[in-house]
Design a protein around this motif. Structure first.
Motif, PDB file in Angstrom:
ATOM      1  N   PRO A 149     -72.550 -64.161 -62.403  1.00  0.00           N
ATOM      2  CA  PRO A 149     -73.736 -63.376 -62.045  1.00  0.00           C
ATOM      3  C   PRO A 149     -73.597 -61.939 -62.559  1.00  0.00           C
ATOM      4  O   PRO A 149     -72.477 -61.433 -62.671  1.00  0.00           O
ATOM      5  N   ARG A 163     -63.771 -52.960 -59.507  1.00  0.00           N
ATOM      6  CA  ARG A 163     -62.738 -53.589 -58.678  1.00  0.00           C
ATOM      7  C   ARG A 163     -62.519 -55.026 -59.088  1.00  0.00           C
ATOM      8  O   ARG A 163     -61.385 -55.505 -59.133  1.00  0.00           O
ATOM      9  N   ALA A 164     -63.608 -55.714 -59.379  1.00  0.00           N
ATOM     10  CA  ALA A 164     -63.482 -57.112 -59.789  1.00  0.00           C
ATOM     11  C   ALA A 164     -62.686 -57.220 -61.079  1.00  0.00           C
ATOM     12  O   ALA A 164     -61.817 -58.080 -61.223  1.00  0.00           O
ATOM     13  N   LEU A 167     -59.073 -56.661 -60.401  1.00  0.00           N
ATOM     14  CA  LEU A 167     -58.506 -57.817 -59.714  1.00  0.00           C
ATOM     15  C   LEU A 167     -58.216 -58.954 -60.682  1.00  0.00           C
ATOM     16  O   LEU A 167     -57.135 -59.560 -60.658  1.00  0.00           O
TER      17      LEU A 167
ATOM     18  N   ASP B 194     -59.936 -59.546 -51.243  1.00  0.00           N
ATOM     19  CA  ASP B 194     -60.584 -59.875 -52.515  1.00  0.00           C
ATOM     20  C   ASP B 194     -59.790 -60.917 -53.285  1.00  0.00           C
ATOM     21  O   ASP B 194     -60.343 -61.873 -53.830  1.00  0.00           O
ATOM     22  N   GLY B 208     -68.716 -65.113 -56.869  1.00  0.00           N
ATOM     23  CA  GLY B 208     -69.187 -64.761 -58.204  1.00  0.00           C
ATOM     24  C   GLY B 208     -68.421 -63.657 -58.905  1.00  0.00           C
ATOM     25  O   GLY B 208     -68.916 -63.074 -59.846  1.00  0.00           O
ATOM     26  N   GLY B 209     -67.238 -63.361 -58.452  1.00  0.00           N
ATOM     27  CA  GLY B 209     -66.411 -62.402 -59.178  1.00  0.00           C
ATOM     28  C   GLY B 209     -66.750 -60.958 -58.885  1.00  0.00           C
ATOM     29  O   GLY B 209     -66.186 -60.054 -59.463  1.00  0.00           O
ATOM     30  N   ALA B 210     -67.697 -60.708 -57.985  1.00  0.00           N
ATOM     31  CA  ALA B 210     -68.007 -59.316 -57.621  1.00  0.00           C
ATOM     32  C   ALA B 210     -67.830 -59.177 -56.115  1.00  0.00           C
ATOM     33  O   ALA B 210     -68.772 -59.314 -55.352  1.00  0.00           O
ATOM     34  N   PRO B 211     -66.591 -58.967 -55.675  1.00  0.00           N
ATOM     35  CA  PRO B 211     -66.280 -58.998 -54.249  1.00  0.00           C
ATOM     36  C   PRO B 211     -67.042 -57.937 -53.477  1.00  0.00           C
ATOM     37  O   PRO B 211     -67.258 -56.833 -53.946  1.00  0.00           O
ATOM     38  N   GLU B 212     -67.413 -58.305 -52.258  1.00  0.00           N
ATOM     39  CA  GLU B 212     -68.176 -57.374 -51.418  1.00  0.00           C
ATOM     40  C   GLU B 212     -67.258 -56.554 -50.532  1.00  0.00           C
ATOM     41  O   GLU B 212     -67.651 -55.561 -49.967  1.00  0.00           O
ATOM     42  N   ARG B 213     -66.030 -57.042 -50.394  1.00  0.00           N
ATOM     43  CA  ARG B 213     -65.107 -56.325 -49.510  1.00  0.00           C
ATOM     44  C   ARG B 213     -64.539 -55.087 -50.210  1.00  0.00           C
ATOM     45  O   ARG B 213     -65.083 -54.602 -51.179  1.00  0.00           O
ATOM     46  N   GLY B 214     -63.427 -54.638 -49.712  1.00  0.00           N
ATOM     47  CA  GLY B 214     -62.773 -53.501 -50.359  1.00  0.00           C
ATOM     48  C   GLY B 214     -63.076 -52.199 -49.679  1.00  0.00           C
ATOM     49  O   GLY B 214     -62.618 -51.147 -50.083  1.00  0.00           O
TER      50      GLY B 214
END
Lengths: 218, 218
Positions: A149, A163-164, A167, B194, B208-214
């Motif tokens: 996405p 960040r992604a 990671l 993450d 989807g590779g775009a983590p919401e955490r952090g």
DNA sequence: CTCTTACGCTACGGGCCGTAGCGTAACTCT
DNA sequence: AGAGTTACGCTACGGCCCGTAGCGTAAGAG
């Protein structure tokens, strides 16, 4: 990079730098990190020891520069899918780590950099950060293909994307380094396929954590 | 481990071993790998330098033994879910790598082991292989919970399970080591979350590779 | 032709290495 | 008890490498 404030006096011989760095790599191959001595490097390069010390503060800095160029060889040709791109870069990185000079030098300078912030910055600038471009490129490509996405808009989305990328970078590079240098086992096509499947699908994904591949060992 | 063929003569003083290993760790903390000298260690331990050389071949072997016990502190308490177990071990391993003695020693001995097969075996036996138990335990637990499919039967299934465990081990340990020592950035709760999400769900998974955490950085 | 910088060479004190040599301590076996 | 065997401490040593100082020469800029 280029020293602009140097107009007067005898100019430096660029060939000397090339010779010293090449001699350093050659010494790394033959002697390894721990037995490498700066006097020996100077002799190999056909250069006075003092000349070497005028350009580099010590063994650490010299070896970082000597090895850094090697990592710039990494490329990410478009292999048509995210899966193929990841597998390709894993194998390419693994081949790089098989070379004796990178193998022995990389972990050594990382170890030293834990006690020397100046060296840490040098390693990050010369080696680590430069390779993140591969992750950014691969991600962007996969997003254009619709395999991932798109980034969320705004500064917050950009931060999440950063960040992604970090990671993913640590996960891929870390796994390859650990497999090859710590576990000391080969990164072959079978392992690359298994790892890529894990990275894309996850532990709980389609493959269920028990990979079917791995027949191509050796 | 215990030397059975040693009945005659003056027995070794076990306290000496303990003192030397403790002195080695203390010297690692204060001096780091590169500036650690065996003469200094002997002096700290209140022991003659010759005694030290009678038990260890050199700096490499000594440091491996000195640091190995530290890694045995790792545990894997049942946190109720695979996700929580992974997150827990990631944070625990990261805390271990924050300690100055392990931080400076681990990568150094790995670097040395690339040119010394004897040392490589020692590192694997004393450090690497012993920690795979955590992966095996976590996997078995997750299978009992139904979070992961059971191993296929037969020798072929066992081999695949072994490969999967090795892969997971390299992926987790590698990512943490790389993040913490190579990239030089902290492994905090946000990153651990993450990473765990990536490992469980994959790049193409729910997140989807775009983590919401952090948000829990620092 | 002077000023400035780069480079080569030699020499040096200092640190650490790894070992040899010797005397003493501790324990086993006869 | 005495002999044999191993552990430990201490001293001393040659050797390697470090990092720097000091000097003479080379190559450009003004």
């Amino acid at each position: 990079m280029a020293p602009p404030a140097r107009r007067t006096g005898r100019p430096r011989n660029a060939e000397v730098d090339r010779a010293i760095l090449a001699a350093t790599r050659s010494a790394l191959v033959e002697l390894g990190w721990s037995k490498l001595s700066l006097g020996d490097v100077a002799a190999r390069a056909g250069v006075a020891k003092t000349t070497l010390y005028r350009r580099w503060a010590g063994k650490n800095e010299l070896v970082v520069d000597a090895v850094a160029v090697t990592f710039d060889e990494l490329e990410l040709p478009d292999r048509g899918s995210l899966r193929a791109d990841v597998e390709g870069v894993v194998l390419q990185f693994a081949r790089l780590l098989e070379r004796p000079e990178t193998k022995t030098a990389l972990m050594a300078v990382v170890s030293e950099s834990t006690r020397d912030t100046g060296l840490r910055d040098r390693v990050r600038a010369a080696i680590v950060d430069r390779q993140k471009r591969l992750v950014l490129l691969g991600r962007e490509r996969a997003q254009r293909r619709g395999e991932l996405p798109p980034d969320a808009p705004g500064t917050e989305g950009a931060a999440a994307a950063g960040r992604a990328a970090d990671l993913i970078f640590d996960t891929i590079a870390g796994a390859v380094v650990h497999r090859s240098l710590v576990s000391g086992e080969p990164v072959d096509a079978g392992w690359a396929g298994d790892f890529t499947a894990l990275l894309l699908d996850g532990l709980t994904g389609a493959r269920g954590g028990a990979p079917e591949r791995g027949g191509a060992t050796e």
